[in-house]
Design an enzyme around this catalytic site. Sequence first.
Site, PDB file in Angstrom:
ATOM      1  CG  HIS A 125      -5.383  -0.057  -3.326  1.00  0.00           C
ATOM      2  ND1 HIS A 125      -5.447   1.098  -4.064  1.00  0.00           N
ATOM      3  CD2 HIS A 125      -5.450   0.335  -2.027  1.00  0.00           C
ATOM      4  CE1 HIS A 125      -5.556   2.144  -3.249  1.00  0.00           C
ATOM      5  NE2 HIS A 125      -5.567   1.701  -2.011  1.00  0.00           N
ATOM      6  CD  GLU A 141      -2.853   5.580  -1.235  1.00  0.00           C
ATOM      7  OE1 GLU A 141      -2.621   6.063  -0.118  1.00  0.00           O
ATOM      8  OE2 GLU A 141      -3.946   5.117  -1.566  1.00  0.00           O
ATOM      9  CG  HIS A 145      -2.040   1.074   0.977  1.00  0.00           C
ATOM     10  ND1 HIS A 145      -1.796   2.408   1.234  1.00  0.00           N
ATOM     11  CD2 HIS A 145      -3.296   0.996   0.488  1.00  0.00           C
ATOM     12  CE1 HIS A 145      -2.881   3.100   0.911  1.00  0.00           C
ATOM     13  NE2 HIS A 145      -3.804   2.271   0.465  1.00  0.00           N
TER      14      HIS A 145
HETATM   15 CO    CO Z   1      -5.575   2.924  -0.347  1.00  0.00          CO
END
Ligand code: CO
Length: 298
Positions: free
Chosen positions: A239, A207, A176
């Site tokens: 995601h 990210e 993540h």
């Molecule tokens: Co997220």
Amino acid sequence: MRHLACPKLGALFLSLFLVAFATLAQAASPNGVLLVAFGTSMEEAKPALDQVGKAFEKAYPNTPVVWAYTSDIIRKKLAEEGKPVFSVREALDHCAREGIVNLRVQSLHVSVGEEFSQLQRLLVRYLASNPGRFNEVWLGHPLLESTQDLDDVVDAVIANLPKDRKAEDAVVLMGHGNDRGPGDITLAHVACAFQDKDRNVYLATVEGANGFDAVLEKIKASGAKKVYLQPFMVVAGDHANNDLAGDEDDSWASLLKAQGLQVEANLIGLGQIPGVQAVFVRHAKESTDELANPKKIF
Ligand code: CO
């Protein structure tokens, strides 16, 4: 006469006592486990959390296992669909109502990032404003916080890669990542640990600082023809299905296909890997962070 009646009365009281005791024991366990995940609103992603839950039920028999999600957005969505899940605060209230006084809280986050820091702050605030509600509240840390965790998790993920993956096939794991907090440093280290164990296993994040561009360049240079995609998140949720394996032009799958590479997605969450479940259970069992007694902290 009195001597004859006594044993019968005694037996009656004893059986009444046993019935009352059994009812009480059934009604309330003083011990409980609270599992705190980011959460998912995707039905297909749910097995990852369910399997972690099962591992905890096995590790803590006869102990209630309660769930909370830290994502407000996901909880709101689930509530609208008629499938409410507790927030951390609601879960703590629930545990207290159920008579749980010794609570093991286990974070199901991957790294000590934003979500875990929030959980920590929330627990401390809750306990400070509700003194005496719990005797002990232990907080187990996220998946990756020691070199042993790193070894265990990297080994478990590599051992669980698809069986038909050949050594020359690349594997891309999507973590993540965070825009703040130390989570990115942890994941950068995890990426190195995978590379040390297997040169063709890469980790990047959707990210934060460890973006996919650098990994894409390395894969192009490696000469790999086929790439397996797998999330490095507890659940294979939004995601994984969209940013990793989706059809959009900017998904990692599309970017790899645009280079002429063959792509195969293996959408399992980390929570579905037994070796990962074992690390979470170990963190709960070994936690030394007891937050209910400020004396022990300060
Ligand atoms: Co997220």
